[in-house]
Design a protein around this motif. Structure first.
Motif, short mmCIF file in Angstrom:
data_model
loop_
_atom_site.label_atom_id
_atom_site.label_comp_id
_atom_site.label_asym_id
_atom_site.label_seq_id
_atom_site.Cartn_x
_atom_site.Cartn_y
_atom_site.Cartn_z
N ASP A 165 36.45 15.27 82.75
CA ASP A 165 37.38 16.22 82.12
C ASP A 165 36.67 17.10 81.07
O ASP A 165 37.29 17.65 80.17
CB ASP A 165 38.58 15.48 81.49
N CYS A 166 35.35 17.25 81.22
CA CYS A 166 34.58 18.09 80.28
C CYS A 166 35.03 19.54 80.37
O CYS A 166 35.27 20.08 81.45
CB CYS A 166 33.09 17.99 80.61
N GLU A 167 35.19 20.18 79.19
CA GLU A 167 35.50 21.61 79.11
C GLU A 167 34.35 22.29 78.37
O GLU A 167 34.11 22.00 77.20
CB GLU A 167 36.82 21.85 78.33
N PRO A 168 33.59 23.19 79.06
CA PRO A 168 32.48 23.86 78.37
C PRO A 168 33.00 24.73 77.23
O PRO A 168 34.04 25.37 77.34
CB PRO A 168 31.84 24.72 79.47
N THR A 169 32.30 24.71 76.10
CA THR A 169 32.75 25.42 74.91
C THR A 169 31.58 26.20 74.30
O THR A 169 30.48 25.66 74.18
CB THR A 169 33.29 24.42 73.86
N SER A 170 31.84 27.45 73.92
CA SER A 170 30.81 28.28 73.26
C SER A 170 30.75 27.92 71.78
O SER A 170 31.77 27.58 71.18
CB SER A 170 31.15 29.76 73.41
N PRO A 171 29.56 28.04 71.17
CA PRO A 171 29.46 27.72 69.74
C PRO A 171 30.08 28.81 68.87
O PRO A 171 29.92 30.00 69.15
CB PRO A 171 27.94 27.64 69.50
N VAL A 172 30.85 28.42 67.86
CA VAL A 172 31.41 29.36 66.87
C VAL A 172 31.15 28.75 65.49
O VAL A 172 31.42 27.56 65.28
CB VAL A 172 32.93 29.58 67.07
N ARG A 173 30.65 29.56 64.58
CA ARG A 173 30.36 29.02 63.24
C ARG A 173 31.65 28.66 62.49
O ARG A 173 32.68 29.30 62.66
CB ARG A 173 29.59 30.05 62.42
N GLY A 174 31.57 27.65 61.66
CA GLY A 174 32.67 27.32 60.75
C GLY A 174 32.48 28.06 59.44
O GLY A 174 31.39 28.57 59.16
N PHE A 175 33.52 28.15 58.64
CA PHE A 175 33.41 28.83 57.34
C PHE A 175 34.64 28.56 56.49
O PHE A 175 35.68 28.10 57.00
CB PHE A 175 33.24 30.35 57.53
N ASP A 176 34.53 28.84 55.20
CA ASP A 176 35.67 28.82 54.28
C ASP A 176 36.25 30.24 54.25
O ASP A 176 35.49 31.22 54.33
CB ASP A 176 35.24 28.45 52.86
N VAL A 177 37.56 30.35 54.11
CA VAL A 177 38.18 31.67 54.00
C VAL A 177 39.28 31.62 52.95
O VAL A 177 39.97 30.60 52.81
CB VAL A 177 38.73 32.15 55.37
N ARG A 178 39.41 32.71 52.20
CA ARG A 178 40.51 32.81 51.24
C ARG A 178 41.06 34.23 51.24
O ARG A 178 40.33 35.20 51.53
CB ARG A 178 40.10 32.37 49.84
N TYR A 179 42.34 34.35 50.96
CA TYR A 179 43.00 35.67 50.87
C TYR A 179 44.27 35.50 50.07
O TYR A 179 44.66 34.37 49.71
CB TYR A 179 43.32 36.22 52.28
N GLN A 180 44.93 36.61 49.75
CA GLN A 180 46.17 36.57 48.97
C GLN A 180 47.29 37.31 49.70
O GLN A 180 47.04 38.24 50.47
CB GLN A 180 45.98 37.23 47.59
N ARG A 181 48.53 36.90 49.43
CA ARG A 181 49.70 37.67 49.84
C ARG A 181 50.22 38.40 48.60
O ARG A 181 50.47 37.78 47.57
CB ARG A 181 50.79 36.74 50.42
N LEU A 182 50.32 39.72 48.72
CA LEU A 182 50.74 40.57 47.60
C LEU A 182 52.14 41.12 47.85
O LEU A 182 52.41 41.69 48.92
CB LEU A 182 49.76 41.73 47.41
N PHE A 183 53.02 40.97 46.86
CA PHE A 183 54.40 41.48 46.93
C PHE A 183 54.51 42.70 46.01
O PHE A 183 54.21 42.59 44.82
CB PHE A 183 55.39 40.41 46.46
N TYR A 184 54.92 43.83 46.55
CA TYR A 184 54.99 45.08 45.78
C TYR A 184 56.43 45.48 45.47
O TYR A 184 57.33 45.34 46.31
CB TYR A 184 54.37 46.24 46.57
N GLN A 185 56.64 45.95 44.27
CA GLN A 185 57.91 46.56 43.85
C GLN A 185 57.59 47.78 42.99
O GLN A 185 56.78 47.67 42.06
CB GLN A 185 58.75 45.54 43.04
N ASP A 186 58.19 48.91 43.33
CA ASP A 186 57.97 50.16 42.57
C ASP A 186 56.49 50.48 42.39
O ASP A 186 56.03 50.85 41.30
CB ASP A 186 58.67 50.09 41.19
N GLY A 187 55.72 50.28 43.46
CA GLY A 187 54.32 50.69 43.45
C GLY A 187 53.34 49.72 42.83
O GLY A 187 52.13 49.97 42.84
N SER A 188 53.83 48.60 42.26
CA SER A 188 52.87 47.65 41.66
C SER A 188 53.11 46.23 42.19
O SER A 188 54.20 45.90 42.67
CB SER A 188 52.98 47.67 40.13
N VAL A 189 52.06 45.42 42.09
CA VAL A 189 52.13 44.03 42.57
C VAL A 189 52.94 43.19 41.57
O VAL A 189 52.60 43.12 40.40
CB VAL A 189 50.71 43.43 42.74
N VAL A 190 54.02 42.60 42.05
CA VAL A 190 54.87 41.78 41.17
C VAL A 190 54.69 40.27 41.41
O VAL A 190 55.15 39.46 40.63
CB VAL A 190 56.37 42.17 41.32
#
Length: 296
Positions: free
Chosen positions: A248-273
Motif C-alpha cells: 500500500d506504498c504511496e510515492p511522495t515528493s519531498p516538501v520542506r517543513g517550516f514555521d508560519v505566522r500571520y494576523q487577521r486584521l479587522f478594519y473600521q473607518d479606515g483603521s485596524v480596530v
C-alpha cells in the motif's frame, strides 16, 4: 405551525415566510373523546375547539436576521481525480444552506456527518501519521479549508481549527483546516448580531481542467473589511528519504517543513480596530520511494 427561515433560492438568500397553524390541548382532547369511546361506531363522533398557534420564529424574525450581502468568501482549486469531485462535491452540498442565528456554532462534522459510502463518500487520499493514505472521505479537508477562509474573511469567531501536519501548496500557508471523523472538527461561531447563511458549491474538475470549491458567508457586515497579513515563514526543515516495499506504498515528493505566522486584521473607518495572531508549524514531507515488494 411552520417557522420562517432563510434559504438560498437561485444562489441568493430569500426569506421563507412562517405559516401559523392550529392546536388543541391534550387534556381537552382527552375529555372530549373519553365519553364517546363506549358508544356504537356510527355515533362515535365528537367536536373539539381548535385554537390558533403561532410559529415560534416569525417572518419578521427571519427578516431581522438581515442576511443580505456576502461578508466573506473563498475559492480553492483541485487537480482532477474522480474521488475529489465526489467527496468535495458531497461535502459542499451538505454545507450549502446552513443557517446560523446569532450565537450559533457551525460544526463541520455535525453538518457533513460521518464520511461513509452510505453518506455519499468514496475512498480518497488523506494525511495520516505524516504519510498519504487512502481512506473514505479523502478531500473533505479541502471543503474545511475553504469554509475556514470564508468565515475568516467574514470576521466570524474561530472556535476550533487545525491546519494539516504537512504543507499542501494549493492552500494559503497556515490558513487552512483539516478534519477527521469524529475527533477533529472545524468549528466557528456566528458572534455577530445578524444571521449567517452559508453557501457552498463546486465546479467539477476534468482531465484537462482544475476543479474548484467556493464557500460564501451571507449576512450584514460588522466590519468594513477583514484582511490577512502576508504569511511570514521561518525555521525551514528537510525530511528524510524513505524506501517502502509495502503493497500500500504511496510515492511522495519531498516538501520542506517550516514555521508560519500571520494576523487577521479587522478594519473600521479606515483603521485596524482588532488583530488576531495565528501560527503553525509544518513538518517536512519525507520523500517516499516505492520499491517492488521483496519475495519472501
Amino acid at each position: 405551525p411552520k417557522n420562517a427561515t432563510v434559504r438560498l433560492v437561485n444562489g441568493k438568500p430569500k426569506v421563507i415566510p412562517a405559516v401559523n397553524g392550529t392546536t388543541i390541548k391534550a387534556d381537552k382532547l382527552k375529555k372530549a373523546i373519553e365519553p364517546v369511546l363506549i358508544k356504537p361506531a356510527a355515533e362515535r363522533t365528537v367536536s373539539v375547539q381548535l385554537t390558533g398557534d403561532k410559529a415560534s420564529f416569525s417572518t419578521e424574525d427571519a427578516r431581522n436576521l438581515r442576511i443580505k450581502q456576502v461578508t466573506g468568501q473563498f475559492t480553492t482549486y483541485f487537480p482532477y481525480l474522480p474521488y475529489r469531485n465526489i467527496n468535495i462535491g458531497r461535502a459542499a452540498a451538505l454545507i450549502n444552506g446552513t443557517l446560523l442565528k446569532p450565537g450559533e456554532i457551525f460544526s463541520l462534522n455535525q453538518i457533513v456527518g460521518e464520511r461513509t459510502a452510505a453518506n455519499g463518500f468514496t475512498e480518497g487520499y488523506i494525511i495520516k501519521d505524516g504519510r498519504f493514505r487512502k481512506e473514505l472521505g479523502g478531500g473533505v479537508s479541502q471543503s474545511a479549508t475553504t469554509t475556514f477562509n470564508a468565515m475568516f474573511f467574514a470576521g466570524l469567531k474561530d472556535i476550533e481549527h487545525k491546519p494539516h501536519g504537512l504543507y499542501i501548496d494549493r492552500y494559503p500557508a497556515g490558513r487552512e483546516a483539516t478534519v477527521a471523523w469524529p475527533s477533529l472538527d472545524l468549528k466557528f461561531q456566528n458572534d455577530t448580531k445578524y444571521g449567517v447563511l452559508v453557501q457552498a458549491y463546486i465546479v467539477k474538475a476534468t482531465p484537462s481542467s482544475k476543479g474548484s470549491i467556493t464557500v460564501r458567508m451571507w449576512s450584514t457586515k460588522s466590519y468594513d473589511k477583514v484582511e490577512a497579513t502576508s504569511p511570514v515563514k521561518s525555521n525551514f526543515t528537510t525530511g528524510r528519504e524513505i524506501k517502502d516495499d509495502s503493497k500500500d506504498c504511496e510515492p511522495t515528493s519531498p516538501v520542506r517543513g517550516f514555521d508560519v505566522r500571520y494576523q487577521r486584521l479587522f478594519y473600521q473607518d479606515g483603521s485596524v480596530v482588532r488583530r488576531e495572531n495565528f501560527s503553525w508549524t509544518y513538518e517536512p514531507t519525507n520523500q517516499v520511494i516505492c520499491e517492488k515488494p521483496k519475495s519472501r
